[in-house]
Design a protein around this motif. Structure first.
Motif, PDB file in Angstrom:
ATOM      1  N   ALA A 288     -65.819 -44.447 -14.565  1.00 51.12           N
ATOM      2  CA  ALA A 288     -65.934 -43.011 -13.953  1.00 51.12           C
ATOM      3  C   ALA A 288     -65.949 -42.089 -15.268  1.00 51.12           C
ATOM      4  O   ALA A 288     -65.969 -42.262 -16.612  1.00 51.12           O
TER       5      ALA A 288
ATOM      6  N   VAL B   6     -72.044 -40.061  -7.653  1.00 46.02           N
ATOM      7  CA  VAL B   6     -70.567 -40.026  -7.966  1.00 46.02           C
ATOM      8  C   VAL B   6     -69.938 -39.443  -6.458  1.00 46.02           C
ATOM      9  O   VAL B   6     -70.530 -38.649  -5.638  1.00 46.02           O
TER      10      VAL B   6
ATOM     11  N   ARG C 285     -62.237 -36.575 -11.489  1.00 43.82           N
ATOM     12  CA  ARG C 285     -62.477 -37.836 -11.819  1.00 43.82           C
ATOM     13  C   ARG C 285     -63.767 -38.118 -11.116  1.00 43.82           C
ATOM     14  O   ARG C 285     -63.639 -38.368  -9.668  1.00 43.82           O
TER      15      ARG C 285
ATOM     16  N   VAL D 137     -66.319 -40.586  -9.711  1.00 46.26           N
ATOM     17  CA  VAL D 137     -66.344 -42.088  -9.343  1.00 46.26           C
ATOM     18  C   VAL D 137     -67.721 -42.528  -8.950  1.00 46.26           C
ATOM     19  O   VAL D 137     -68.197 -41.911  -8.000  1.00 46.26           O
TER      20      VAL D 137
END
Length: 166
Positions: free
Chosen positions: A73, A110, A150, A152
C-alpha cells in the motif's frame, strides 16, 4: 538521499516553503503527467500522482502527493501544507474511495482506507520519518485533524498513460 533532498526536508517546516510549494503544484502535475509518475516533486521525495473523482463535479482530479510505502500500500496525508481546510483530494476520497495512483511509471487502481486509532499512530510515524515538517503542519492547521489514508491496490498496475488534467 541527495543533498537537495536533505535540504528540502530541512526547510520544509518554514511557512514560506509551504506557500512556494503550493504555487508549484500545477507545474508538478504537468511534470508528473508527462513522466507518467516517474518524476514528481522534482524527484526529491517519494511522490505519486493520485487521481480521484471530484465529489461535486464527478470529473477526474489529479494531485501530486508525498507517500510512504506500507507493504503493498501507499500512505498519504491530507496536510494541505498546514492550511486550516482539508485538501479537495482528501474530501474526494471520503466521498469515493476508489482512485488510481501513478507511481514510478505504473498506474495502480487503489481503494482509500482512512486511518484511525493505533493504525493512524503507526502510519503517522512512517510519514513524519519521511517528512518531519508534518509536525509543523499539524500546529498550523488550527486544530483540524489531518487525515491519513492507506491506499490499497485493488488490481494489477499497468504502464501509466498520462492522467487526466485536474
Amino acid at each position: 538521499m541527495s543533498v537537495l533532498g536533505t535540504l528540502t526536508r530541512r526547510v520544509g517546516h518554514h511557512r514560506w516553503f509551504g506557500a512556494a510549494a503550493r504555487l508549484l503544484v500545477p507545474a508538478d502535475r504537468v511534470v508528473g503527467r508527462l513522466t507518467r509518475g516517474r518524476v514528481v516533486a522534482l524527484g526529491l521525495i517519494p511522490s505519486l500522482v493520485i487521481t480521484t473523482t471530484g465529489r461535486r463535479s464527478g470529473k477526474p482530479r489529479s494531485n501530486p502527493l508525498l507517500y510512504v510505502p506500507d507493504g503493498e500500500a501507499y500512505v498519504v496525508i491530507g496536510s494541505n501544507w498546514g492550511q486550516t481546510q482539508h485538501p479537495g483530494w482528501a474530501m474526494n476520497l471520503l466521498a469515493e474511495p476508489a482512485a488510481t495512483v501513478d507511481v514510478k511509471g505504473r498506474r495502480v487502481p487503489v481503494r482509500a482506507e482512512p486511518a484511525a486509532g493505533t493504525e493512524r499512530d503507526r502510519l503517522w510515524q512512517l510519514l513524519v520519518t519521511e517528512w518531519p515538517a508534518y509536525r509543523t503542519y499539524v500546529q498550523r492547521a488550527g486544530g483540524r485533524e489531518i487525515r491519513i489514508f492507506r491506499l490499497v491496490p485493488t488490481g494489477r498496475g499497468a504502464a501509466a498513460d498520462p492522467p487526466a488534467a485536474g
